[in-house]
Design a protein around this motif. Structure first.
Motif, PDB file in Angstrom:
ATOM      1  N   ALA D 108       2.898 -11.630   5.776  1.00  0.00           N
ATOM      2  CA  ALA D 108       2.628 -12.741   4.864  1.00  0.00           C
ATOM      3  C   ALA D 108       2.947 -12.339   3.428  1.00  0.00           C
ATOM      4  CB  ALA D 108       1.164 -13.172   4.992  1.00  0.00           C
ATOM      5  N   ALA D 109       2.548 -11.121   3.060  1.00  0.00           N
ATOM      6  CA  ALA D 109       2.825 -10.666   1.688  1.00  0.00           C
ATOM      7  C   ALA D 109       4.330 -10.625   1.418  1.00  0.00           C
ATOM      8  CB  ALA D 109       2.201  -9.279   1.467  1.00  0.00           C
ATOM      9  N   ALA D 110       5.092 -10.159   2.408  1.00  0.00           N
ATOM     10  CA  ALA D 110       6.542 -10.075   2.236  1.00  0.00           C
ATOM     11  C   ALA D 110       7.144 -11.457   2.003  1.00  0.00           C
ATOM     12  CB  ALA D 110       7.174  -9.416   3.465  1.00  0.00           C
ATOM     13  N   VAL D 111       6.729 -12.414   2.813  1.00  0.00           N
ATOM     14  CA  VAL D 111       7.255 -13.772   2.687  1.00  0.00           C
ATOM     15  C   VAL D 111       6.828 -14.393   1.357  1.00  0.00           C
ATOM     16  CG1 VAL D 111       7.150 -16.106   3.653  1.00  0.00           C
ATOM     17  CG2 VAL D 111       7.416 -14.106   5.181  1.00  0.00           C
ATOM     18  N   CYS D 120       3.362  -9.775  -5.111  1.00  0.00           N
ATOM     19  CA  CYS D 120       2.602  -8.947  -4.159  1.00  0.00           C
ATOM     20  C   CYS D 120       3.163  -7.532  -4.068  1.00  0.00           C
ATOM     21  CB  CYS D 120       2.688  -9.528  -2.749  1.00  0.00           C
ATOM     22  SG  CYS D 120       1.853 -11.099  -2.549  1.00  0.00           S
ATOM     23  N   VAL D 121       2.259  -6.565  -3.883  1.00  0.00           N
ATOM     24  CA  VAL D 121       2.590  -5.184  -3.539  1.00  0.00           C
ATOM     25  C   VAL D 121       1.769  -4.836  -2.295  1.00  0.00           C
ATOM     26  CG1 VAL D 121       2.286  -2.773  -4.244  1.00  0.00           C
ATOM     27  CG2 VAL D 121       3.215  -4.454  -5.856  1.00  0.00           C
ATOM     28  N   GLY D 122       2.368  -4.149  -1.327  1.00  0.00           N
ATOM     29  CA  GLY D 122       1.667  -3.887  -0.072  1.00  0.00           C
ATOM     30  C   GLY D 122       1.176  -2.456   0.069  1.00  0.00           C
ATOM     31  N   VAL D 123       0.063  -2.311   0.788  1.00  0.00           N
ATOM     32  CA  VAL D 123      -0.463  -0.997   1.182  1.00  0.00           C
ATOM     33  C   VAL D 123      -0.659  -1.035   2.689  1.00  0.00           C
ATOM     34  CG1 VAL D 123      -2.409   0.606   1.019  1.00  0.00           C
ATOM     35  CG2 VAL D 123      -1.612  -0.599  -1.027  1.00  0.00           C
ATOM     36  N   PRO D 124       0.039  -0.163   3.442  1.00  0.00           N
ATOM     37  CA  PRO D 124      -0.035  -0.256   4.901  1.00  0.00           C
ATOM     38  C   PRO D 124      -1.277   0.418   5.478  1.00  0.00           C
ATOM     39  CG  PRO D 124       1.475   1.496   4.273  1.00  0.00           C
ATOM     40  CD  PRO D 124       0.979   0.873   2.997  1.00  0.00           C
ATOM     41  N   LYS D 125      -2.041  -0.325   6.230  1.00  0.00           N
ATOM     42  CA  LYS D 125      -3.200   0.242   6.929  1.00  0.00           C
ATOM     43  C   LYS D 125      -3.237  -0.346   8.321  1.00  0.00           C
ATOM     44  CE  LYS D 125      -5.692  -3.255   7.865  1.00  0.00           C
ATOM     45  NZ  LYS D 125      -6.202  -3.547   9.182  1.00  0.00           N
ATOM     46  N   THR D 126      -3.460   0.468   9.293  1.00  0.00           N
ATOM     47  CA  THR D 126      -3.725   0.059  10.672  1.00  0.00           C
ATOM     48  C   THR D 126      -3.904   1.309  11.500  1.00  0.00           C
ATOM     49  OG1 THR D 126      -2.740  -0.745  12.718  1.00  0.00           O
ATOM     50  CG2 THR D 126      -1.199  -0.262  10.954  1.00  0.00           C
ATOM     51  N   ILE D 127      -4.874   1.307  12.354  1.00  0.00           N
ATOM     52  CA  ILE D 127      -5.046   2.466  13.228  1.00  0.00           C
ATOM     53  C   ILE D 127      -3.868   2.586  14.187  1.00  0.00           C
ATOM     54  CG2 ILE D 127      -7.567   2.361  13.084  1.00  0.00           C
ATOM     55  CD1 ILE D 127      -7.557   1.310  15.990  1.00  0.00           C
ATOM     56  N   ASP D 128      -3.072   1.516  14.348  1.00  0.00           N
ATOM     57  CA  ASP D 128      -1.976   1.530  15.321  1.00  0.00           C
ATOM     58  C   ASP D 128      -0.739   2.287  14.838  1.00  0.00           C
ATOM     59  OD1 ASP D 128      -3.378   0.108  17.219  1.00  0.00           O
ATOM     60  OD2 ASP D 128      -2.737  -1.835  16.436  1.00  0.00           O
ATOM     61  N   ASN D 129      -0.616   2.500  13.521  1.00  0.00           N
ATOM     62  CA  ASN D 129       0.501   3.256  12.931  1.00  0.00           C
ATOM     63  C   ASN D 129       1.857   2.640  13.260  1.00  0.00           C
ATOM     64  OD1 ASN D 129       1.433   5.492  11.399  1.00  0.00           O
ATOM     65  ND2 ASN D 129       1.998   6.580  13.272  1.00  0.00           N
ATOM     66  N   ASP D 130       1.910   1.316  13.422  1.00  0.00           N
ATOM     67  CA  ASP D 130       3.143   0.701  13.907  1.00  0.00           C
ATOM     68  C   ASP D 130       3.980   0.054  12.804  1.00  0.00           C
ATOM     69  OD1 ASP D 130       1.412  -1.338  13.396  1.00  0.00           O
ATOM     70  OD2 ASP D 130       1.706  -2.388  15.292  1.00  0.00           O
ATOM     71  N   ILE D 131       3.867   0.544  11.589  1.00  0.00           N
ATOM     72  CA  ILE D 131       4.603  -0.050  10.482  1.00  0.00           C
ATOM     73  C   ILE D 131       5.743   0.872  10.055  1.00  0.00           C
ATOM     74  CG2 ILE D 131       4.436  -0.782   8.067  1.00  0.00           C
ATOM     75  CD1 ILE D 131       1.588  -1.716   8.721  1.00  0.00           C
ATOM     76  N   VAL D 297       3.893   0.659  -0.710  1.00  0.00           N
ATOM     77  CA  VAL D 297       3.775   2.107  -0.874  1.00  0.00           C
ATOM     78  C   VAL D 297       3.846   2.742   0.514  1.00  0.00           C
ATOM     79  CG1 VAL D 297       2.527   2.016  -3.052  1.00  0.00           C
ATOM     80  CG2 VAL D 297       1.262   1.982  -0.881  1.00  0.00           C
ATOM     81  N   ALA D 298       4.389   3.955   0.569  1.00  0.00           N
ATOM     82  CA  ALA D 298       4.626   4.609   1.850  1.00  0.00           C
ATOM     83  C   ALA D 298       4.531   6.106   1.652  1.00  0.00           C
ATOM     84  CB  ALA D 298       6.023   4.240   2.362  1.00  0.00           C
ATOM     85  N   VAL D 299       4.172   6.829   2.697  1.00  0.00           N
ATOM     86  CA  VAL D 299       4.135   8.279   2.595  1.00  0.00           C
ATOM     87  C   VAL D 299       5.317   8.864   3.359  1.00  0.00           C
ATOM     88  CG1 VAL D 299       2.616   8.646   4.595  1.00  0.00           C
ATOM     89  CG2 VAL D 299       2.664  10.339   2.759  1.00  0.00           C
ATOM     90  N   HIS D 300       6.048   9.738   2.682  1.00  0.00           N
ATOM     91  CA  HIS D 300       7.129  10.495   3.318  1.00  0.00           C
ATOM     92  C   HIS D 300       6.804  11.961   3.110  1.00  0.00           C
ATOM     93  CE1 HIS D 300       9.665   6.733   2.386  1.00  0.00           C
ATOM     94  NE2 HIS D 300       9.156   6.654   3.600  1.00  0.00           N
ATOM     95  N   GLY D 301       6.424  12.636   4.183  1.00  0.00           N
ATOM     96  CA  GLY D 301       5.970  14.005   4.038  1.00  0.00           C
ATOM     97  C   GLY D 301       4.734  14.042   3.181  1.00  0.00           C
ATOM     98  N   ARG D 306       8.095   4.332  -2.376  1.00  0.00           N
ATOM     99  CA  ARG D 306       8.051   2.887  -2.128  1.00  0.00           C
ATOM    100  C   ARG D 306       9.187   2.450  -1.229  1.00  0.00           C
ATOM    101  NH1 ARG D 306       7.564   0.900  -8.148  1.00  0.00           N
ATOM    102  NH2 ARG D 306       6.051   2.499  -8.757  1.00  0.00           N
ATOM    103  N   VAL D 307       8.891   1.482  -0.380  1.00  0.00           N
ATOM    104  CA  VAL D 307       9.927   0.841   0.444  1.00  0.00           C
ATOM    105  C   VAL D 307       9.767  -0.664   0.259  1.00  0.00           C
ATOM    106  CG1 VAL D 307       9.942   2.758   2.111  1.00  0.00           C
ATOM    107  CG2 VAL D 307       8.419   0.802   2.480  1.00  0.00           C
ATOM    108  N   ARG D 308      10.651  -1.430   0.862  1.00  0.00           N
ATOM    109  CA  ARG D 308      10.517  -2.888   0.772  1.00  0.00           C
ATOM    110  C   ARG D 308       9.618  -3.391   1.885  1.00  0.00           C
ATOM    111  NH1 ARG D 308      10.918  -3.465  -3.872  1.00  0.00           N
ATOM    112  NH2 ARG D 308      10.883  -5.704  -3.529  1.00  0.00           N
ATOM    113  N   LEU D 309       8.675  -4.231   1.539  1.00  0.00           N
ATOM    114  CA  LEU D 309       7.787  -4.857   2.523  1.00  0.00           C
ATOM    115  C   LEU D 309       8.587  -5.532   3.636  1.00  0.00           C
ATOM    116  CD1 LEU D 309       4.949  -6.641   0.534  1.00  0.00           C
ATOM    117  CD2 LEU D 309       4.631  -5.161   2.519  1.00  0.00           C
ATOM    118  N   ALA D 310       9.630  -6.233   3.249  1.00  0.00           N
ATOM    119  CA  ALA D 310      10.397  -7.006   4.233  1.00  0.00           C
ATOM    120  C   ALA D 310      10.996  -6.095   5.298  1.00  0.00           C
ATOM    121  CB  ALA D 310      11.498  -7.798   3.535  1.00  0.00           C
ATOM    122  N   ASP D 311      11.472  -4.901   4.892  1.00  0.00           N
ATOM    123  CA  ASP D 311      11.997  -3.964   5.873  1.00  0.00           C
ATOM    124  C   ASP D 311      10.876  -3.399   6.747  1.00  0.00           C
ATOM    125  OD1 ASP D 311      14.476  -4.319   4.761  1.00  0.00           O
ATOM    126  OD2 ASP D 311      14.360  -2.520   3.494  1.00  0.00           O
TER     127      ASP D 311
END
Lengths: 332, 332, 332, 332
Positions: D108-111, D120-131, D297-301, D306-311
């Motif tokens: 929804a935030a991406a759209v 909007c700026v996104g922060v990914p959270k989910t126990i599923d780790n599927d983002i 926002v995203a963690v790499h190592g 930052r990455v794009r929400l839409a991607d």
């Protein structure tokens, strides 16, 4: 009725659980109001307090420390202390005061109740477990659990390196944490103030452990002493560091000392401590309603009962020879 | 002497700690040898066993389960059971048998000792804590701790979502885990088999909790039942799931059930359970050396003492009204 | 093929998990045999070793320490070291050696591989996390978890008493544990060797924290130093105790220091460390089969890849300014 | 600036840590004010919010859940949703909205950002780790830790009794928790939705484990399915219970299923999740100040980027064959 409550002495896990239980029981079962004095006896002497209703204690059950703060102020040595205590309670309309504390805080409660007519009921808390008349005190189970988990962690270092590991645990003039955590953690030697130790025997256990398997773990109460008498701790963090150096000197093995310190009294209480603190709090409110001044709630087995404060604080509770002998079976 | 030992019934944390203590005490203090029978009474009936010396039990103190294995085999119903038990012990030269078990395993030990002259001493273990004559059994403290930690975790979901959270804990015909974990975990309703519940009152607590603050947590023993009588659990995992559905039906709030199951009996024992199991093991060896057949070791407060096996298993130990009333103060 | 393996340097959680993975992968996937050298490089120099088959590593996944033992022996400074290393491997028929260690142990592996033709593959482990080319090293996550849990426990003492709490954590010339545990534990000041500290600013944070809420918690790496230069630690346990005294002197507030010490490297590894160690072990076996000598397995994000040992140990990995700035937001 | 923030979707550990970091960074570093919308997108649609200043977030770092509440309300399907979202933000004077959520909330935030000009700026959270686009999401490390601790506990039951133990873990259409906890917990078979399973092979692993040592532990994602296609779960709690029954049927061994459920998403976050959530929160505020709308926002190592929400939300992130192959080495 109007109930006052305070938490005195060092903080320990379970104080908030007791406060929560006092408020829930007082307000819901009896229609009482509850006032919490700040920073132990200091808050009564200087009339610093806050109202404790049910929202004020919500969510505090698993939280260590005390929302009331604490202090070591002694109302018996404060100028005109007993009179000021009584006056604050009278001005606040307090019908009974629940005093949650260790041996010093409860000694004051006993004297105030028995000699000055202050309506006090006691709840025993201390990680040291050195209060008579109750099997356990609030905070002890958590301290033993923290100390045991630390010993568990040190076992893997002991297995991987050739080093004597010394763990100094708390125990102001009693060895309860040491004997419980030492037995539960599989220590190879446990030293407590009740039984002054012989350094040569300690080194003998260290050597025989090295021979049988891997590195030994020695648990020592911070108040333990050698049978040969006082030791000079100048420039040392405590008896643990002293012991590590002496073991190095007489066995030639490298030794490392870990001082547990304050983490033994912090953090979330164990389920047992929450259960004990809650039941103590509930029953202390009953004692107030019965006007049983000078009583202390106590646990005997699975039951919460009452004893006299004056008896409970008359002398320290000590580790007895039979319990210590059970530890000794695992030495070496 | 030659000591035999077995672990019977469901596994629980602390069994290995007891075995280790028996071996250390027997071998070091008395110069005994120890033989461990495999898979409970089954190993005695079929003479399957292994020698337990000190290296065999090294490192087992913090490990759950039992290195001997366990079973629910009943030697009283096995063909010619008592005679075969006695014969194995005679052939193996066993002077005394330490039986570590719950109510069924210990009932067999009581009958074998009292009616068939088999030299048995009992050690009470069960996460259910339903054995008379001892304040606590080995494994109970760990089970309560696991259950409480689960309830702690569910509180954060309860705070964030509008849902009734039902937690089903173990308790074969007694509610000990439920009342302890419910009190320690801050449950808003606790249901146990000793006090059949009224569904309308449960729903009332659920509603009042929602009104006062956030979502309620309901703890239910897997043997609890409504006062209205038996329920149909066809196609359901148990009473927890049934209760969740009924609460949804009568309150309109969504409910989620968590069934704790086997994790309550697994993993490393708490320091208390290690301490209890170790002291039980040590004292059971003393009982063997005194020829105190038909005795069970028991904890009263901080002391380990002895009671008669026959008394201990004569009826189940139940949660009493006073303890349950302490729980009820926190309902709603 | 025949694979050799050793664990060098200080022990840390996850070493056994790596060994188990190497054996499972080698034996099951490739039909290899595995020999484990005892006590790090020392076991190769003196040809002390044991065969590692699948039963030998069973049950070791959750166990800290190392079943092979460890040492700080340096094969490059040992007399005729490289030649003796090569000779042992040749005599044992070892086709490739997996070296699990920190910066010193891996530096030796890099030199042996690149200059002496010894077929080495490296696996990075150290609680200090100071190895380049990999996001994390085995053991770091567990050390941070232990340190954070300790800080969590100290918060309750901080809330209940007016005292500055200083926590000294490990970090030989890098502040990784301090910045991670400090951020995760909610410390009010974090001091690391990468950024020499100004005592007046530290005392400023202490004062502003006291003003805003309750007592401050200061986390300090054991290798941190003030910007003013070297300090005299004679008679002190370390920089933590020194800092506590200086804070007392300049703020007038009582300070207590807790030195975490060895418990940071002991006990069961966290799930992350087990996962990392297992995957490192698996991929190191692949590297051996590819003859990728001088390679080190490394984690980049969620992927295990390879870098050159020589690059990884060329200089220590340090906390950068951007990460430290994230900590500073929570100072005071 | 004025920053808005919301937490959407299921709760998970670390949400409060992110909120605290946003407030600390915004208020202290930039002089911003922060408004928190209640119950996810629902609070923006209906303009329900509370001011978040520093005292409001004090003490929340270690607490699971979210002080803002959450919901699954989708602003894209709500009548006139995008316009109402924009209107609320305009009326409240919000310059940028930080959206903390899982794949639905972030979609929804991406759209809203890309098509409706909502900042909007996104922060990914989910126990599923599927983002996609981030190594890990907030909450995943804690869920893996809880699941692994449960598997650890079941090992002792597996050692003591002859029973197949099935553990059902969460994972809506991805097997991340299963593969991580299965590897870390030493499971003997791990089943995930990415790789439909063959029941005969599962039963083969069960049998070979019984032969090699003791009882097997099978970990199954709640969204895993057999290769043979859909299964009928009528009257069952889920795929775990179905699998237990099928294993019993085809191997003849008794099986017990444990469904982990909500405890995977509750309780205090691990230090890693607190660290990740805190750094995500800090960097999201920077993104707002840079007007980087549509970023996540995203963690790499060890770095936050930052990455794009839409991607990130364009498709689910799945367990790949190489990681699953690492699990398979330990099957049987």
């Amino acid at each position: 009725m109007r109930i006052g409550v305070l938490t005195g002495g060092s903080d320990c896990p379970g104080l908030n659980a007791a406060l929560r239980a006092i408020v829930r029981k007082g307000v819901q079962s009896y229609g009482d109001s509850v006032v919490g004095f700040l920073d132990g006896w200091d808050g009564v002497l200087h009339d610093r307090a806050l109202e404790l209703d049910i929202p004020a204690v919500r969510g505090t059950l698993p939280r260590g420390g005390t929302i009331l703060g604490s202090s070591r102020t002694d109302p018996l040595t404060a100028p005109d202390g007993p009179r000021r205590i009584a006056e604050t309670l009278r001005n606040r309309g307090v019908d009974g005061l629940i005093v949650i504390g260790g041996i010093n805080t409860l000694t004051a409660a006993a004297v105030l109740a028995d000699r000055h007519g202050v309506p006090c009921v006691g709840v025993p808390k201390t990680i040291d477990n050195d209060i008579h008349g109750t099997d356990y005190t609030v905070g002890f189970n958590t301290a033993v659990t923290v100390a045991t988990e630390t010993i568990d962690r040190l076992h893997t270092t002991a297995e991987s390196h050739k080093r004597v590991l010394v763990v100094e645990v708390m125990g102001r003039s009693s060895g309860w944490i040491a004997v419980h955590a030492g037995l539960a953690g599989g220590a190879n030697c446990v030293l407590v103030p009740e039984f002054p130790f012989d350094l040569d025997r300690v080194c003998g256990h260290v050597e025989s452990r090295f021979q049988a398997t891997y590195s030994p773990i020695v648990v020592v109460s911070d108040s333990a002493l050698p049978a040969s008498g006082e030791v000079d701790l100048t420039g040392l963090s405590g008896i643990g560091e002293w012991l590590g150096r002496e073991i190095e000197r007489c066995t030639g093995h490298e030794a490392r000392t870990t001082v547990l310190g304050h983490i033994q009294r912090g953090g979330t209480p164990t389920p047992y401590d929450r259960w004990l603190a809650t039941r103590f709090g509930l029953h202390a409110v009953d004692a107030v309603h019965e006007g049983d001044w000078g009583a202390m709630v106590a646990v005997h087995g699975a039951s919460v009962e009452r004893v006299r404060l004056a008896d409970a604080v008359s002398r320290g509770k000590r580790v007895d020879a039979s319990l210590y002998a059970d530890n000794e079976i695992f030495f070496g």
